[in-house]
Design a protein around this motif. Structure first.
Motif, PDB file in Angstrom:
ATOM      1  N   TYR A 125       0.825  -1.206   0.000  1.00 14.78           N
ATOM      2  CA  TYR A 125       0.000   0.000   0.000  1.00 14.78           C
ATOM      3  C   TYR A 125       0.866   1.266   0.000  1.00 14.78           C
ATOM      4  CZ  TYR A 125      -3.675   3.325   1.146  1.00 14.78           C
ATOM      5  OH  TYR A 125      -4.550   4.391   1.119  1.00 14.78           O
ATOM      6  N   GLU A 126       1.942   1.239   0.722  1.00 10.89           N
ATOM      7  CA  GLU A 126       2.837   2.403   0.740  1.00 10.89           C
ATOM      8  C   GLU A 126       3.419   2.669  -0.641  1.00 10.89           C
ATOM      9  OE1 GLU A 126       6.990   3.479   2.951  1.00 10.89           O
ATOM     10  OE2 GLU A 126       5.359   2.699   4.208  1.00 10.89           O
ATOM     11  N   GLU A 127       3.763   1.604  -1.371  1.00 11.27           N
ATOM     12  CA  GLU A 127       4.283   1.787  -2.726  1.00 11.27           C
ATOM     13  C   GLU A 127       3.203   2.298  -3.683  1.00 11.27           C
ATOM     14  OE1 GLU A 127       7.412   1.783  -3.515  1.00 11.27           O
ATOM     15  OE2 GLU A 127       7.797   1.328  -1.404  1.00 11.27           O
ATOM     16  N   LEU A 128       1.966   1.848  -3.479  1.00 10.19           N
ATOM     17  CA  LEU A 128       0.861   2.375  -4.282  1.00 10.19           C
ATOM     18  C   LEU A 128       0.681   3.875  -4.022  1.00 10.19           C
ATOM     19  CD1 LEU A 128      -1.579   1.790  -6.185  1.00 10.19           C
ATOM     20  CD2 LEU A 128      -2.934   1.415  -4.102  1.00 10.19           C
ATOM     21  N   CYS A 129       0.779   4.276  -2.752  1.00 12.73           N
ATOM     22  CA  CYS A 129       0.637   5.694  -2.403  1.00 12.73           C
ATOM     23  C   CYS A 129       1.820   6.515  -2.923  1.00 12.73           C
ATOM     24  CB  CYS A 129       0.508   5.847  -0.883  1.00 12.73           C
ATOM     25  SG  CYS A 129      -1.037   5.195  -0.222  1.00 12.73           S
ATOM     26  N   ARG A 130       2.982   5.900  -3.036  1.00 16.62           N
ATOM     27  CA  ARG A 130       4.134   6.601  -3.601  1.00 16.62           C
ATOM     28  C   ARG A 130       3.859   6.965  -5.066  1.00 16.62           C
ATOM     29  NH1 ARG A 130       8.899   6.150  -1.270  1.00 16.62           N
ATOM     30  NH2 ARG A 130       8.368   4.074  -0.495  1.00 16.62           N
ATOM     31  N   LEU A 131       3.301   6.013  -5.818  1.00 16.51           N
ATOM     32  CA  LEU A 131       2.936   6.281  -7.200  1.00 16.51           C
ATOM     33  C   LEU A 131       1.830   7.341  -7.280  1.00 16.51           C
ATOM     34  CD1 LEU A 131       2.937   2.627  -8.577  1.00 16.51           C
ATOM     35  CD2 LEU A 131       4.582   4.421  -9.126  1.00 16.51           C
ATOM     36  N   PHE A 132       0.892   7.296  -6.346  1.00 15.67           N
ATOM     37  CA  PHE A 132      -0.187   8.284  -6.299  1.00 15.67           C
ATOM     38  C   PHE A 132       0.373   9.693  -6.098  1.00 15.67           C
ATOM     39  CE2 PHE A 132      -2.569  10.695  -3.022  1.00 15.67           C
ATOM     40  CZ  PHE A 132      -3.612  11.162  -3.802  1.00 15.67           C
TER      41      PHE A 132
ATOM     42  N   PRO B  67      -6.882   0.606  -3.758  1.00 15.64           N
ATOM     43  CA  PRO B  67      -6.375  -0.120  -4.938  1.00 15.64           C
ATOM     44  C   PRO B  67      -7.531  -0.506  -5.851  1.00 15.64           C
ATOM     45  CG  PRO B  67      -6.285  -1.491  -2.956  1.00 15.64           C
ATOM     46  CD  PRO B  67      -6.633  -0.124  -2.491  1.00 15.64           C
ATOM     47  N   ALA B  68      -7.320  -0.313  -7.155  1.00  9.35           N
ATOM     48  CA  ALA B  68      -8.355  -0.649  -8.141  1.00  9.35           C
ATOM     49  C   ALA B  68      -7.948  -1.846  -8.982  1.00  9.35           C
ATOM     50  CB  ALA B  68      -8.639   0.558  -9.027  1.00  9.35           C
ATOM     51  N   ILE B  69      -6.925  -2.568  -8.552  1.00 10.33           N
ATOM     52  CA  ILE B  69      -6.416  -3.734  -9.289  1.00 10.33           C
ATOM     53  C   ILE B  69      -6.372  -4.929  -8.357  1.00 10.33           C
ATOM     54  CG2 ILE B  69      -5.030  -2.318 -10.855  1.00 10.33           C
ATOM     55  CD1 ILE B  69      -2.582  -3.053  -9.099  1.00 10.33           C
ATOM     56  N   ASP B  70      -6.207  -6.088  -8.934  1.00  7.66           N
ATOM     57  CA  ASP B  70      -6.015  -7.304  -8.140  1.00  7.66           C
ATOM     58  C   ASP B  70      -4.585  -7.309  -7.613  1.00  7.66           C
ATOM     59  OD1 ASP B  70      -5.964  -9.781  -7.004  1.00  7.66           O
ATOM     60  OD2 ASP B  70      -6.014 -10.900  -8.904  1.00  7.66           O
TER      61      ASP B  70
ATOM     62  N   GLU C  12       0.655  -0.235 -14.456  1.00  6.32           N
ATOM     63  CA  GLU C  12       0.305   1.125 -14.860  1.00  6.32           C
ATOM     64  C   GLU C  12       0.617   1.359 -16.343  1.00  6.32           C
ATOM     65  OE1 GLU C  12       0.934   5.578 -12.994  1.00  6.32           O
ATOM     66  OE2 GLU C  12       2.666   4.225 -13.048  1.00  6.32           O
ATOM     67  N   SER C  13       1.767   0.872 -16.779  1.00  5.79           N
ATOM     68  CA  SER C  13       2.176   1.098 -18.165  1.00  5.79           C
ATOM     69  C   SER C  13       1.304   0.333 -19.158  1.00  5.79           C
ATOM     70  CB  SER C  13       3.644   0.690 -18.358  1.00  5.79           C
ATOM     71  OG  SER C  13       3.818  -0.688 -18.097  1.00  5.79           O
ATOM     72  N   SER C  14       0.692  -0.759 -18.705  1.00  8.02           N
ATOM     73  CA  SER C  14      -0.176  -1.521 -19.605  1.00  8.02           C
ATOM     74  C   SER C  14      -1.427  -0.727 -19.978  1.00  8.02           C
ATOM     75  CB  SER C  14      -0.582  -2.848 -18.956  1.00  8.02           C
ATOM     76  OG  SER C  14      -1.415  -2.615 -17.831  1.00  8.02           O
ATOM     77  N   GLY C  15      -1.829   0.172 -19.081  1.00  6.77           N
ATOM     78  CA  GLY C  15      -2.974   1.037 -19.353  1.00  6.77           C
ATOM     79  C   GLY C  15      -4.299   0.321 -19.382  1.00  6.77           C
ATOM     80  N   SER C  16      -4.351  -0.904 -18.879  1.00  8.37           N
ATOM     81  CA  SER C  16      -5.594  -1.656 -18.916  1.00  8.37           C
ATOM     82  C   SER C  16      -6.638  -1.094 -17.959  1.00  8.37           C
ATOM     83  CB  SER C  16      -5.324  -3.132 -18.587  1.00  8.37           C
ATOM     84  OG  SER C  16      -4.703  -3.236 -17.308  1.00  8.37           O
ATOM     85  N   ARG C  17      -6.180  -0.604 -16.799  1.00  8.24           N
ATOM     86  CA  ARG C  17      -7.087  -0.025 -15.817  1.00  8.24           C
ATOM     87  C   ARG C  17      -6.281   0.828 -14.860  1.00  8.24           C
ATOM     88  NH1 ARG C  17      -9.702  -4.714 -12.292  1.00  8.24           N
ATOM     89  NH2 ARG C  17     -10.605  -2.838 -11.349  1.00  8.24           N
ATOM     90  N   PRO C  18      -6.904   1.778 -14.180  1.00  5.29           N
ATOM     91  CA  PRO C  18      -6.168   2.602 -13.231  1.00  5.29           C
ATOM     92  C   PRO C  18      -5.720   1.784 -12.020  1.00  5.29           C
ATOM     93  CG  PRO C  18      -8.522   3.071 -13.116  1.00  5.29           C
ATOM     94  CD  PRO C  18      -8.311   2.191 -14.319  1.00  5.29           C
ATOM     95  N   LEU C  19      -4.633   2.239 -11.406  1.00  2.06           N
ATOM     96  CA  LEU C  19      -4.107   1.526 -10.240  1.00  2.06           C
ATOM     97  C   LEU C  19      -4.952   1.741  -9.002  1.00  2.06           C
ATOM     98  CD1 LEU C  19      -0.268   2.221 -10.507  1.00  2.06           C
ATOM     99  CD2 LEU C  19      -1.472   0.094 -11.049  1.00  2.06           C
ATOM    100  N   TYR C  20      -5.622   2.883  -8.917  1.00  7.60           N
ATOM    101  CA  TYR C  20      -6.309   3.235  -7.664  1.00  7.60           C
ATOM    102  C   TYR C  20      -7.498   4.135  -7.956  1.00  7.60           C
ATOM    103  CZ  TYR C  20      -3.491   7.395  -8.548  1.00  7.60           C
ATOM    104  OH  TYR C  20      -2.912   8.482  -9.144  1.00  7.60           O
ATOM    105  N   SER C  21      -8.361   4.238  -6.959  1.00  9.49           N
ATOM    106  CA  SER C  21      -9.408   5.266  -6.941  1.00  9.49           C
ATOM    107  C   SER C  21      -9.041   6.265  -5.854  1.00  9.49           C
ATOM    108  CB  SER C  21     -10.781   4.645  -6.666  1.00  9.49           C
ATOM    109  OG  SER C  21     -10.811   4.051  -5.368  1.00  9.49           O
ATOM    110  N   HIS C  22      -9.455   7.494  -6.052  1.00  8.92           N
ATOM    111  CA  HIS C  22      -8.997   8.557  -5.150  1.00  8.92           C
ATOM    112  C   HIS C  22     -10.156   9.479  -4.775  1.00  8.92           C
ATOM    113  CE1 HIS C  22      -7.012  12.743  -4.810  1.00  8.92           C
ATOM    114  NE2 HIS C  22      -6.988  12.159  -3.619  1.00  8.92           N
ATOM    115  N   THR C  23     -10.251   9.783  -3.486  1.00 11.11           N
ATOM    116  CA  THR C  23     -11.241  10.724  -2.976  1.00 11.11           C
ATOM    117  C   THR C  23     -10.556  11.691  -2.028  1.00 11.11           C
ATOM    118  OG1 THR C  23     -12.976   9.037  -3.084  1.00 11.11           O
ATOM    119  CG2 THR C  23     -13.433  10.997  -1.748  1.00 11.11           C
TER     120      THR C  23
END
Length: 220
Positions: free
Chosen positions: A6-13, A120-123, A143-154
């Motif tokens: 999760y921390e790495e996902l937030c780093r990308l965010f 997270p918006a991915i498996d 992320e580079s595949s562009g198939s779907r976003p990595l996360y949802s954000h509010t």
């Protein structure tokens, strides 16, 4: 998903929202200022990045809270506010996978701390574990595949949403200022009086005072 993932996902965010390289959003440990005769300790910062412009440099910190169900509560936000003070950061962010209690939101608004919900918006079951570099690389590939976003954000709170208080209304109108009545004192010229034996006496009528309404009083 675990806390490292999760921390790495937030780093990308953060990198995407701020416009930085992922490598510029660091995880650091900052020693606390040492005082004589006291033990030393340090502050572990999940996400640390610097921004700036022509006249200033700004230090930002973020705490990434992975939670399965429990919302981030007031004590977590208060602790982050204290850490921001200790490390002299200009801005602090709390990022949660679930959300925040009303007490956490109230504290964040009072302390000027930003609250963001990033889910997270991915498996994530296939993500590596225990190796931060490998986790980051796997997220980049998704992320580079562009198939779907990595996360949802509010955005829960931007951290500077202070309500402006209306100007106080006076309870009554002020009384108008009234000038005091004007008083003048006039002194008549001295006159000389001759008495028997050639002696002279000097004197004159008593001063006249003109009071309110033009009345004249003789005193003496």
């Amino acid at each position: 998903m675990d806390s490292d993932q999760y921390e790495e996902l937030c780093r990308l965010f953060i990198a995407e929202k701020v416009g930085l390289s992922v490598d510029d959003v660091k995880s650091v440990t900052i020693p606390n200022a040492q005082r004589s005769n006291l033990p030393t300790y340090a502050h572990q910062i999940d996400l640390y990045w610097e921004t700036g412009d022509e006249i200033a440099q700004y230090l930002n910190i973020a705490n990434a809270k992975w939670r399965a169900s429990d919302k981030v509560d007031q004590p977590d936000v208060m602790l982050l506010a204290k850490v921001r003070e200790k490390v002299a950061a200009h801005k602090a962010f709390m990022i949660s996978s679930v959300g925040f209690t009303s007490g956490a939101v109230a504290t964040a608004q009072d302390e000027g701390i930003a609250l963001h919900v990033v889910r997270p918006a991915i498996d994530t079951s296939s993500l590596p574990r225990g190796d931060r570099g490998a986790i980051r690389e796997a997220l980049r590939q998704v992320e580079s595949s562009g198939s779907r976003p990595l996360y949802s954000h509010t955005v829960e709170c931007r951290g500077m949403d202070f309500a402006e208080s209306p100007a106080p209304t006076p309870s009554r109108q002020p009384r108008p200022m009234v000038a005091p009545p004007r008083t003048e004192t006039r002194v008549a010229p001295t006159r000389t009086t001759r008495v028997a034996g050639g002696a002279e006496t000097r004197g004159g009528p008593s001063p006249r005072t003109t009071g309110p309404g033009g009345s004249t009083e003789r005193r003496g």
